[in-house]
Write a protein that holds these residues in place. Sequence first.
Motif, PDB file in Angstrom:
ATOM      1  N   THR A 134     -63.796  16.586  20.374  1.00  0.00           N
ATOM      2  CA  THR A 134     -63.119  17.514  21.275  1.00  0.00           C
ATOM      3  C   THR A 134     -62.830  16.921  22.648  1.00  0.00           C
ATOM      4  O   THR A 134     -61.984  17.436  23.384  1.00  0.00           O
ATOM      5  CB  THR A 134     -63.949  18.794  21.453  1.00  0.00           C
ATOM      6  N   ALA A 135     -63.523  15.860  23.030  1.00  0.00           N
ATOM      7  CA  ALA A 135     -63.287  15.208  24.322  1.00  0.00           C
ATOM      8  C   ALA A 135     -62.359  14.017  24.121  1.00  0.00           C
ATOM      9  O   ALA A 135     -61.931  13.715  23.006  1.00  0.00           O
ATOM     10  CB  ALA A 135     -64.616  14.757  24.930  1.00  0.00           C
ATOM     11  N   ASP A 136     -62.033  13.326  25.201  1.00  0.00           N
ATOM     12  CA  ASP A 136     -61.308  12.064  25.073  1.00  0.00           C
ATOM     13  C   ASP A 136     -62.275  10.989  24.586  1.00  0.00           C
ATOM     14  O   ASP A 136     -63.464  10.997  24.943  1.00  0.00           O
ATOM     15  CB  ASP A 136     -60.720  11.642  26.415  1.00  0.00           C
ATOM     16  N   LEU A 137     -61.755  10.065  23.798  1.00  0.00           N
ATOM     17  CA  LEU A 137     -62.548   8.946  23.291  1.00  0.00           C
ATOM     18  C   LEU A 137     -62.121   7.678  24.018  1.00  0.00           C
ATOM     19  O   LEU A 137     -60.980   7.223  23.892  1.00  0.00           O
ATOM     20  CB  LEU A 137     -62.323   8.781  21.782  1.00  0.00           C
ATOM     21  N   ALA A 138     -63.029   7.120  24.811  1.00  0.00           N
ATOM     22  CA  ALA A 138     -62.803   5.813  25.434  1.00  0.00           C
ATOM     23  C   ALA A 138     -63.414   4.783  24.507  1.00  0.00           C
ATOM     24  O   ALA A 138     -64.630   4.601  24.463  1.00  0.00           O
ATOM     25  CB  ALA A 138     -63.427   5.754  26.819  1.00  0.00           C
ATOM     26  N   LEU A 139     -62.566   4.151  23.727  1.00  0.00           N
ATOM     27  CA  LEU A 139     -63.006   3.308  22.619  1.00  0.00           C
ATOM     28  C   LEU A 139     -63.145   1.853  23.048  1.00  0.00           C
ATOM     29  O   LEU A 139     -62.216   1.281  23.629  1.00  0.00           O
ATOM     30  CB  LEU A 139     -61.992   3.410  21.482  1.00  0.00           C
ATOM     31  N   GLY A 140     -64.298   1.254  22.755  1.00  0.00           N
ATOM     32  CA  GLY A 140     -64.451  -0.181  22.950  1.00  0.00           C
ATOM     33  C   GLY A 140     -63.612  -0.930  21.936  1.00  0.00           C
ATOM     34  O   GLY A 140     -63.814  -0.777  20.726  1.00  0.00           O
ATOM     35  N   VAL A 141     -62.651  -1.729  22.403  1.00  0.00           N
ATOM     36  CA  VAL A 141     -61.750  -2.426  21.475  1.00  0.00           C
ATOM     37  C   VAL A 141     -61.836  -3.942  21.600  1.00  0.00           C
ATOM     38  O   VAL A 141     -61.149  -4.663  20.871  1.00  0.00           O
ATOM     39  CB  VAL A 141     -60.287  -1.965  21.666  1.00  0.00           C
ATOM     40  N   THR A 142     -62.673  -4.446  22.520  1.00  0.00           N
ATOM     41  CA  THR A 142     -63.002  -5.868  22.556  1.00  0.00           C
ATOM     42  C   THR A 142     -64.514  -5.974  22.676  1.00  0.00           C
ATOM     43  O   THR A 142     -65.153  -5.144  23.311  1.00  0.00           O
ATOM     44  CB  THR A 142     -62.331  -6.604  23.739  1.00  0.00           C
ATOM     45  N   ASP A 143     -65.077  -6.999  22.062  1.00  0.00           N
ATOM     46  CA  ASP A 143     -66.523  -7.157  21.980  1.00  0.00           C
ATOM     47  C   ASP A 143     -67.038  -7.872  23.227  1.00  0.00           C
ATOM     48  O   ASP A 143     -66.738  -9.055  23.444  1.00  0.00           O
ATOM     49  CB  ASP A 143     -66.886  -7.949  20.722  1.00  0.00           C
ATOM     50  N   ALA A 144     -67.824  -7.161  24.033  1.00  0.00           N
ATOM     51  CA  ALA A 144     -68.355  -7.727  25.276  1.00  0.00           C
ATOM     52  C   ALA A 144     -69.452  -8.751  25.026  1.00  0.00           C
ATOM     53  O   ALA A 144     -69.887  -9.435  25.953  1.00  0.00           O
ATOM     54  CB  ALA A 144     -68.885  -6.607  26.171  1.00  0.00           C
ATOM     55  N   HIS A 145     -69.899  -8.869  23.782  1.00  0.00           N
ATOM     56  CA  HIS A 145     -71.008  -9.773  23.462  1.00  0.00           C
ATOM     57  C   HIS A 145     -70.541 -11.086  22.834  1.00  0.00           C
ATOM     58  O   HIS A 145     -71.371 -11.946  22.532  1.00  0.00           O
ATOM     59  CB  HIS A 145     -71.987  -9.079  22.514  1.00  0.00           C
ATOM     60  N   VAL A 147     -54.198 -10.387  20.292  1.00  0.00           N
ATOM     61  CA  VAL A 147     -53.530  -9.107  20.530  1.00  0.00           C
ATOM     62  C   VAL A 147     -53.462  -8.299  19.238  1.00  0.00           C
ATOM     63  O   VAL A 147     -53.715  -7.085  19.223  1.00  0.00           O
ATOM     64  CB  VAL A 147     -52.116  -9.342  21.098  1.00  0.00           C
ATOM     65  N   GLU A 148     -53.175  -8.983  18.128  1.00  0.00           N
ATOM     66  CA  GLU A 148     -53.055  -8.288  16.849  1.00  0.00           C
ATOM     67  C   GLU A 148     -54.380  -7.652  16.424  1.00  0.00           C
ATOM     68  O   GLU A 148     -54.400  -6.526  15.904  1.00  0.00           O
ATOM     69  CB  GLU A 148     -52.566  -9.256  15.765  1.00  0.00           C
ATOM     70  N   GLN A 149     -55.485  -8.371  16.653  1.00  0.00           N
ATOM     71  CA  GLN A 149     -56.788  -7.813  16.302  1.00  0.00           C
ATOM     72  C   GLN A 149     -57.098  -6.585  17.163  1.00  0.00           C
ATOM     73  O   GLN A 149     -57.605  -5.568  16.666  1.00  0.00           O
ATOM     74  CB  GLN A 149     -57.890  -8.863  16.486  1.00  0.00           C
ATOM     75  N   ILE A 150     -56.802  -6.671  18.436  1.00  0.00           N
ATOM     76  CA  ILE A 150     -57.079  -5.536  19.309  1.00  0.00           C
ATOM     77  C   ILE A 150     -56.192  -4.348  18.956  1.00  0.00           C
ATOM     78  O   ILE A 150     -56.625  -3.193  19.027  1.00  0.00           O
ATOM     79  CB  ILE A 150     -56.924  -5.937  20.792  1.00  0.00           C
ATOM     80  N   GLU A 151     -54.955  -4.619  18.554  1.00  0.00           N
ATOM     81  CA  GLU A 151     -54.094  -3.527  18.082  1.00  0.00           C
ATOM     82  C   GLU A 151     -54.755  -2.805  16.909  1.00  0.00           C
ATOM     83  O   GLU A 151     -54.773  -1.559  16.854  1.00  0.00           O
ATOM     84  CB  GLU A 151     -52.726  -4.060  17.661  1.00  0.00           C
ATOM     85  N   ARG A 152     -55.288  -3.572  15.969  1.00  0.00           N
ATOM     86  CA  ARG A 152     -55.956  -2.944  14.817  1.00  0.00           C
ATOM     87  C   ARG A 152     -57.158  -2.133  15.282  1.00  0.00           C
ATOM     88  O   ARG A 152     -57.427  -1.050  14.742  1.00  0.00           O
ATOM     89  CB  ARG A 152     -56.382  -4.014  13.803  1.00  0.00           C
ATOM     90  N   ASN A 153     -57.882  -2.639  16.265  1.00  0.00           N
ATOM     91  CA  ASN A 153     -59.029  -1.899  16.784  1.00  0.00           C
ATOM     92  C   ASN A 153     -58.598  -0.597  17.450  1.00  0.00           C
ATOM     93  O   ASN A 153     -59.245   0.449  17.284  1.00  0.00           O
ATOM     94  CB  ASN A 153     -59.803  -2.766  17.781  1.00  0.00           C
ATOM     95  N   ILE A 154     -57.530  -0.654  18.242  1.00  0.00           N
ATOM     96  CA  ILE A 154     -57.029   0.561  18.885  1.00  0.00           C
ATOM     97  C   ILE A 154     -56.629   1.587  17.835  1.00  0.00           C
ATOM     98  O   ILE A 154     -56.913   2.794  17.965  1.00  0.00           O
ATOM     99  CB  ILE A 154     -55.840   0.224  19.805  1.00  0.00           C
ATOM    100  N   GLU A 155     -55.989   1.121  16.778  1.00  0.00           N
ATOM    101  CA  GLU A 155     -55.555   2.041  15.727  1.00  0.00           C
ATOM    102  C   GLU A 155     -56.736   2.668  15.004  1.00  0.00           C
ATOM    103  O   GLU A 155     -56.605   3.754  14.426  1.00  0.00           O
ATOM    104  CB  GLU A 155     -54.614   1.316  14.773  1.00  0.00           C
ATOM    105  N   LYS A 156     -57.899   2.004  15.050  1.00  0.00           N
ATOM    106  CA  LYS A 156     -59.118   2.634  14.525  1.00  0.00           C
ATOM    107  C   LYS A 156     -59.401   3.935  15.271  1.00  0.00           C
ATOM    108  O   LYS A 156     -59.826   4.936  14.681  1.00  0.00           O
ATOM    109  CB  LYS A 156     -60.313   1.691  14.668  1.00  0.00           C
TER     110      LYS A 156
END
Length: 356
Positions: free
Chosen positions: A268-279, A286-295
């Motif tokens: 019900t809230a906004d989802l701030a999604l982690g799309v790059t691995d900080a570790h 860019v293509e991998q991050i696009e796939r992550n965003i689409e998740k």
Amino acid sequence: MSDTKAQFRPENHPNDHFIMTTVVGSYPKPKWLNRAKALYEDDDVDFDDGDWQEAKDDAARVITDEHQRAGLDVVVDGEMRRNEMVEYFAHRIDGYEFNGPVKVWGHNYFDKPSVVDDVAYDERWLVEEYEFTASVADRPVKVPITGPYTLASWSFNEAYDDDASLAYDLADLVNQEIEKLVDAGARYIQIDEPALATTPDDHAIVGEAIERIVADVPDDVRIGLHVCYGDYSRIYPEILEFPVDEFDLELANGDYEQLDVFEDPAFTADLALGVTDAHVAEVESVEQIERNIEKGLEVVPPDQLVVSPDCGVKLLPRDVAYGKLENMVTAARNVEAKLDDGDVDVRGRTASPADD
């Protein structure tokens, strides 16, 4: 919950859809800032308070500009003035004292504070930091602030009957600080509660603390909650009761294995999604991050999606951190364009009143 995201959409945004890009908070410090700190702490060197302040200002200016060059919609100064997320605030709160560093993992030490008396608000924590960053930024600024539950859990409690009582008193102090930040112009504040993931059964304490934090905060101020790592199934859907606009969650590091946790009931809230691995010290394509965003679009519709790195990136090489942000922004704009063209399968649904 009111829509607080639209105010951060740039006037010249190129796409009809808008997936806001930001960071969690921390960013690698320039090496010269660490050298300046060593000079400041050396009694035999002529490097005074003014010199140290200038060095921190310069670093904040440089990193804010770096975030802008990467294209972020909402920036942070990378927490250039902060040392550690609990220690920084404990030094500014009456009732805390320090007795030396504690070994936490490997060869890493944490100057873990002790609460020895009732906590009290003594001085402003982040207002000057925010005002400086806002003065050098040409876009909105987010203010990350360590939450009361983490401030309580990651300290030795020698004054209160339990950590819950301490967390509630600290929440009242965070509320005072947020009031001052709002008066200074801040409209996007993120509460960092990593301790929640390590003790998920205490989500009710965190919820009560956040209720205290947001008391009397104007509706146009965006409040986010960052919870990194852990078993999210132990706090979902209970966290949906928290009075926040967005939840910032670390999912890229786990290859989105926990994504389905948030599909039922509807988010019900906004989802701030982690799309790059900080570790991981490699820049995702860019293509991998696009796939992550689409998740993320499997959980929420585009108007509820925000993207950022999984967590603070201060431990990464600086060029890697920048590359992740730059590719993340490009990926977000690409996904927006595909959404405009109807080329993305959006399975996330807007929650209906029956879902609440």
